[in-house]
Design a protein around this motif. Structure first.
Motif, PDB file in Angstrom:
ATOM      1  N   VAL A 168     -33.635 -58.306  21.856  1.00 13.96           N
ATOM      2  CA  VAL A 168     -32.545 -57.665  22.585  1.00 13.96           C
ATOM      3  C   VAL A 168     -31.965 -56.629  21.632  1.00 13.96           C
ATOM      4  N   GLY A 169     -32.278 -55.372  21.863  1.00 17.79           N
ATOM      5  CA  GLY A 169     -31.880 -54.343  20.907  1.00 17.79           C
ATOM      6  C   GLY A 169     -32.593 -54.601  19.592  1.00 17.79           C
ATOM      7  N   ILE A 225     -35.558 -65.810  30.697  1.00 15.85           N
ATOM      8  CA  ILE A 225     -36.326 -64.700  30.120  1.00 15.85           C
ATOM      9  C   ILE A 225     -36.379 -63.533  31.097  1.00 15.85           C
ATOM     10  N   GLU A 226     -36.719 -63.807  32.334  1.00 12.57           N
ATOM     11  CA  GLU A 226     -36.810 -62.742  33.338  1.00 12.57           C
ATOM     12  C   GLU A 226     -35.447 -62.092  33.584  1.00 12.57           C
ATOM     13  N   PHE A 227     -34.399 -62.906  33.602  1.00  7.49           N
ATOM     14  CA  PHE A 227     -33.044 -62.385  33.793  1.00  7.49           C
ATOM     15  C   PHE A 227     -32.662 -61.438  32.656  1.00  7.49           C
ATOM     16  N   TYR A 228     -32.888 -61.850  31.407  1.00  5.14           N
ATOM     17  CA  TYR A 228     -32.505 -61.019  30.264  1.00  5.14           C
ATOM     18  C   TYR A 228     -33.383 -59.778  30.145  1.00  5.14           C
ATOM     19  N   LYS A 229     -34.625 -59.861  30.581  1.00  2.00           N
ATOM     20  CA  LYS A 229     -35.464 -58.660  30.609  1.00  2.00           C
ATOM     21  C   LYS A 229     -34.860 -57.635  31.569  1.00  2.00           C
ATOM     22  N   ALA A 230     -34.446 -58.092  32.738  1.00  5.13           N
ATOM     23  CA  ALA A 230     -33.875 -57.179  33.737  1.00  5.13           C
ATOM     24  C   ALA A 230     -32.459 -56.733  33.361  1.00  5.13           C
ATOM     25  N   ALA A 231     -31.615 -57.666  32.925  1.00  9.15           N
ATOM     26  CA  ALA A 231     -30.207 -57.363  32.666  1.00  9.15           C
ATOM     27  C   ALA A 231     -29.990 -56.586  31.376  1.00  9.15           C
ATOM     28  N   LEU A 232     -30.750 -56.921  30.337  1.00 10.09           N
ATOM     29  CA  LEU A 232     -30.502 -56.353  29.011  1.00 10.09           C
ATOM     30  C   LEU A 232     -31.640 -55.483  28.491  1.00 10.09           C
ATOM     31  N   GLY A 233     -32.715 -55.391  29.243  1.00 11.13           N
ATOM     32  CA  GLY A 233     -33.874 -54.657  28.741  1.00 11.13           C
ATOM     33  C   GLY A 233     -34.574 -55.393  27.615  1.00 11.13           C
ATOM     34  N   ALA A 234     -34.437 -56.721  27.579  1.00 11.19           N
ATOM     35  CA  ALA A 234     -35.050 -57.529  26.524  1.00 11.19           C
ATOM     36  C   ALA A 234     -36.568 -57.442  26.610  1.00 11.19           C
ATOM     37  N   GLU A 235     -37.199 -57.587  25.463  1.00 11.95           N
ATOM     38  CA  GLU A 235     -38.655 -57.554  25.364  1.00 11.95           C
ATOM     39  C   GLU A 235     -39.157 -58.928  24.933  1.00 11.95           C
ATOM     40  N   LEU A 236     -40.055 -59.502  25.699  1.00  7.68           N
ATOM     41  CA  LEU A 236     -40.651 -60.790  25.340  1.00  7.68           C
ATOM     42  C   LEU A 236     -41.635 -60.571  24.195  1.00  7.68           C
ATOM     43  N   LEU A 237     -41.373 -61.215  23.062  1.00  7.56           N
ATOM     44  CA  LEU A 237     -42.241 -61.093  21.891  1.00  7.56           C
ATOM     45  C   LEU A 237     -43.280 -62.198  21.834  1.00  7.56           C
ATOM     46  N   PHE A 238     -42.876 -63.407  22.273  1.00 12.83           N
ATOM     47  CA  PHE A 238     -43.765 -64.559  22.159  1.00 12.83           C
ATOM     48  C   PHE A 238     -43.295 -65.635  23.130  1.00 12.83           C
ATOM     49  N   MET A 239     -44.259 -66.347  23.728  1.00 17.93           N
ATOM     50  CA  MET A 239     -43.917 -67.500  24.555  1.00 17.93           C
ATOM     51  C   MET A 239     -45.054 -68.510  24.479  1.00 17.93           C
ATOM     52  N   MET A 240     -44.698 -69.767  24.255  1.00 19.80           N
ATOM     53  CA  MET A 240     -45.666 -70.859  24.226  1.00 19.80           C
ATOM     54  C   MET A 240     -45.122 -71.980  25.113  1.00 19.80           C
ATOM     55  N   ARG A 241     -45.976 -72.496  25.963  1.00 13.93           N
ATOM     56  CA  ARG A 241     -45.604 -73.619  26.822  1.00 13.93           C
ATOM     57  C   ARG A 241     -45.937 -74.936  26.115  1.00 13.93           C
ATOM     58  N   ASN A 242     -45.327 -75.999  26.569  1.00 12.56           N
ATOM     59  CA  ASN A 242     -45.613 -77.318  25.991  1.00 12.56           C
ATOM     60  C   ASN A 242     -47.114 -77.615  26.035  1.00 12.56           C
ATOM     61  N   SER A 243     -47.773 -77.221  27.114  1.00 11.92           N
ATOM     62  CA  SER A 243     -49.205 -77.482  27.266  1.00 11.92           C
ATOM     63  C   SER A 243     -50.065 -76.679  26.289  1.00 11.92           C
ATOM     64  N   ASP A 244     -49.499 -75.628  25.674  1.00 12.95           N
ATOM     65  CA  ASP A 244     -50.233 -74.804  24.716  1.00 12.95           C
ATOM     66  C   ASP A 244     -50.152 -75.331  23.288  1.00 12.95           C
ATOM     67  N   ARG A 276     -20.468 -51.105  30.756  1.00 11.84           N
ATOM     68  CA  ARG A 276     -20.240 -51.523  32.152  1.00 11.84           C
ATOM     69  C   ARG A 276     -21.538 -52.044  32.786  1.00 11.84           C
ATOM     70  N   ARG A 277     -22.638 -51.338  32.532  1.00  5.74           N
ATOM     71  CA  ARG A 277     -23.928 -51.756  33.095  1.00  5.74           C
ATOM     72  C   ARG A 277     -24.319 -53.143  32.572  1.00  5.74           C
ATOM     73  N   LEU A 278     -24.210 -53.344  31.255  1.00  5.75           N
ATOM     74  CA  LEU A 278     -24.565 -54.643  30.659  1.00  5.75           C
ATOM     75  C   LEU A 278     -23.653 -55.746  31.172  1.00  5.75           C
ATOM     76  N   PHE A 279     -22.354 -55.483  31.202  1.00  2.00           N
ATOM     77  CA  PHE A 279     -21.386 -56.477  31.654  1.00  2.00           C
ATOM     78  C   PHE A 279     -21.652 -56.875  33.105  1.00  2.00           C
ATOM     79  N   ASP A 280     -21.847 -55.885  33.964  1.00  2.00           N
ATOM     80  CA  ASP A 280     -22.097 -56.169  35.382  1.00  2.00           C
ATOM     81  C   ASP A 280     -23.389 -56.953  35.572  1.00  2.00           C
ATOM     82  N   ALA A 281     -24.427 -56.610  34.793  1.00  2.00           N
ATOM     83  CA  ALA A 281     -25.699 -57.323  34.904  1.00  2.00           C
ATOM     84  C   ALA A 281     -25.541 -58.778  34.470  1.00  2.00           C
TER      85      ALA A 281
END
Length: 141
Positions: free
Chosen positions: A61-62, A17-36, A95-100
């Protein structure tokens, strides 16, 4: 009807998640852990220590939603037989997306001109997810 990819990261989902946020500008919409989870998993479903792993997450992502999870953390995640296609409106963006995506990953086909795109390349990112990055060419009128 639409198809949305669902990727399992075998215990590395939060890192992805953190990688795709930085590399692709992805936005986290929702996250639930097993404990939740409002209901406990069936006995033996999850290995000990995976209580705080990601049960489900959604990233934008877009214009596309990509769903993901740590899965059962059993060491069985293999991304094979598919790639996610990512189009950029211009060469600099491609190029930016590919390199990331290539950072810590493996380039299968470097970005180059093809008969269908000014730039196209293939890369497996650091998690093994295959990506095809290209410059989107407007459809003929």
């Amino acid at each position: 009807m639409k198809i949305e990819p669902y990727l399992f990261f075998d215990g590395r989902c939060e890192e992805a998640i953190e990688f795709y946020k930085a590399a692709l500008g992805a936005e986290l919409l929702f996250m639930m852990r097993n404990s939740d989870s409002p209901e406990p998993p069936p006995p033996g479903m999850l290995p000990p220590g995976s209580e705080h792993k990601v049960m489900h997450a959604s990233l934008r992502v877009g214009a596309t939603v990509v769903m993901m999870s740590d899965g059962r953390c059993g060491g069985d995640t293999v991304f094979k037989g598919f790639s996610l296609s990512l189009g950029s409106p211009d060469e600099a963006g491609a190029r930016r997306l590919f390199d990331a995506l290539a950072d810590g990953g493996q380039v299968g086909m470097p970005l180059a001109k093809t008969f269908w795109s000014p730039l196209f390349g293939m890369v497996n990112d650091r998690f093994g997810v295959g990506w095809m990055v290209s410059v989107s060419v407007p459809a003929a009128a």
